[in-house]
Write an enzyme that holds these catalytic residues in place. Structure first.
Site, short mmCIF file in Angstrom:
data_model
loop_
_atom_site.label_atom_id
_atom_site.label_comp_id
_atom_site.label_asym_id
_atom_site.label_seq_id
_atom_site.Cartn_x
_atom_site.Cartn_y
_atom_site.Cartn_z
N GLY A 56 0.87 -1.16 0.02
CA GLY A 56 -0.05 -0.10 0.00
C GLY A 56 0.80 1.28 -0.08
O GLY A 56 1.93 1.19 0.39
N GLN A 59 3.54 9.79 0.92
CA GLN A 59 4.72 8.99 0.82
C GLN A 59 5.60 9.27 -0.24
O GLN A 59 6.83 8.96 -0.17
CB GLN A 59 4.40 7.47 1.18
CG GLN A 59 3.92 7.32 2.51
CD GLN A 59 3.87 5.70 2.46
OE1 GLN A 59 2.89 5.34 1.94
NE2 GLN A 59 4.85 4.84 3.22
N CYS A 69 6.08 -0.55 7.08
CA CYS A 69 5.74 0.73 6.39
C CYS A 69 6.81 1.32 5.69
O CYS A 69 8.06 1.19 5.77
CB CYS A 69 5.17 1.98 7.41
SG CYS A 69 4.87 3.52 6.43
N LEU A 70 6.66 1.57 4.18
CA LEU A 70 7.90 1.88 3.26
C LEU A 70 8.47 3.34 3.93
O LEU A 70 9.66 3.27 3.44
CB LEU A 70 7.08 2.15 1.99
CG LEU A 70 6.56 1.21 1.10
CD1 LEU A 70 6.02 1.61 -0.30
CD2 LEU A 70 7.65 0.16 0.85
N HIS A 93 -4.43 1.49 7.52
CA HIS A 93 -2.88 2.28 7.55
C HIS A 93 -2.82 3.22 6.75
O HIS A 93 -2.37 4.45 6.88
CB HIS A 93 -2.02 0.94 7.29
CG HIS A 93 -0.63 1.46 7.15
ND1 HIS A 93 0.37 0.86 8.18
CD2 HIS A 93 0.13 2.16 6.37
CE1 HIS A 93 1.75 1.40 7.86
NE2 HIS A 93 1.46 2.28 6.82
N GLU A 94 -3.18 3.13 5.44
CA GLU A 94 -3.07 4.11 4.39
C GLU A 94 -3.93 5.40 4.59
O GLU A 94 -3.39 6.68 4.34
CB GLU A 94 -3.42 3.68 2.95
CG GLU A 94 -2.19 2.45 2.50
CD GLU A 94 -0.70 2.78 2.67
OE1 GLU A 94 -0.49 3.79 2.78
OE2 GLU A 94 0.02 1.84 2.92
N HIS A 140 -2.08 7.39 6.91
CA HIS A 140 -1.19 8.44 6.35
C HIS A 140 -1.75 9.85 5.93
O HIS A 140 -1.17 10.86 6.15
CB HIS A 140 -0.53 7.53 5.30
CG HIS A 140 0.62 6.91 5.31
ND1 HIS A 140 1.68 7.32 5.96
CD2 HIS A 140 0.83 5.31 5.24
CE1 HIS A 140 2.63 6.22 6.10
NE2 HIS A 140 2.04 5.25 5.62
NI NI Z 1 2.61 3.26 5.57
#
Ligand code: NI
Length: 158
Positions: free
Chosen positions: A46, A51, A89-90, A131-132, A135
């Site tokens: 995701g 991000q 998470c990236l 989660h997204e 963000h």
């Molecule tokens: Ni993330």
């Protein structure tokens, strides 16, 4: 499609609230294509626009292997249950911990053309969607658990 740089924890951009998408134009399409390419390249499941440094309410989630859902301006309309499972998470490379999330989520959102749709998800995909969406509100999974808060403290990042 281009691979964009991922914004990493410690960068204040990640803490900003993303604005709604209002123009469903070619640049939104390019952003979504780049987000998807970047997510695949970095082996994420995701990604949110913030991000890649764009403060707009746009998300891409891999809903099944090789299948991607674009979620614009999401609103959570229903959640059920609570389950703890591992997240990463990236933007926080190398750190994983268990996070409580709803077991089920129902959202309304728009696609890249501005068309409204509903989407229901359970378990892993529900976790990913929540989660997204966090963000988009400047919230990271490390804010939600003791382990995560410890991680931020150890690394001196917010
Ligand atoms: Ni993330």
């Amino acid at each position: 499609m281009a691979i964009r740089n991922i914004v990493i924890l410690g960068n204040a951009t990640l803490r900003k609230k993303s604005k709604p998408v209002t123009s469903f134009d070619q640049s939104l399409g390019i952003l979504l294509d780049d987000m998807k390419a970047t997510m695949i390249e970095k082996k994420g499941v995701g990604i949110s626009a913030v991000q890649v440094g764009v403060l707009r309410r746009a998300i891409v989630v891999e809903t099944e292997p090789g299948k991607y859902l674009e979620i614009i301006n999401p609103e959570i309309v229903k959640t059920k249950g609570k389950v703890k499972d591992t997240e990463g998470c990236l933007s926080i490379p190398g750190f994983y911990c268990d996070v409580p999330r709803p077991r089920y989520v129902k959202i309304t959102a728009q696609d890249r053309h501005g068309k409204t749709f509903e989407f229901e998800a359970e378990d892993y995909i529900a976790r990913c969607v929540c989660h997204e969406i966090d963000h988009l509100n400047g919230v990271l999974f490390v804010d939600l658990t003791e382990e995560g808060r410890e991680y931020k403290k150890e690394h001196g990042v917010e």
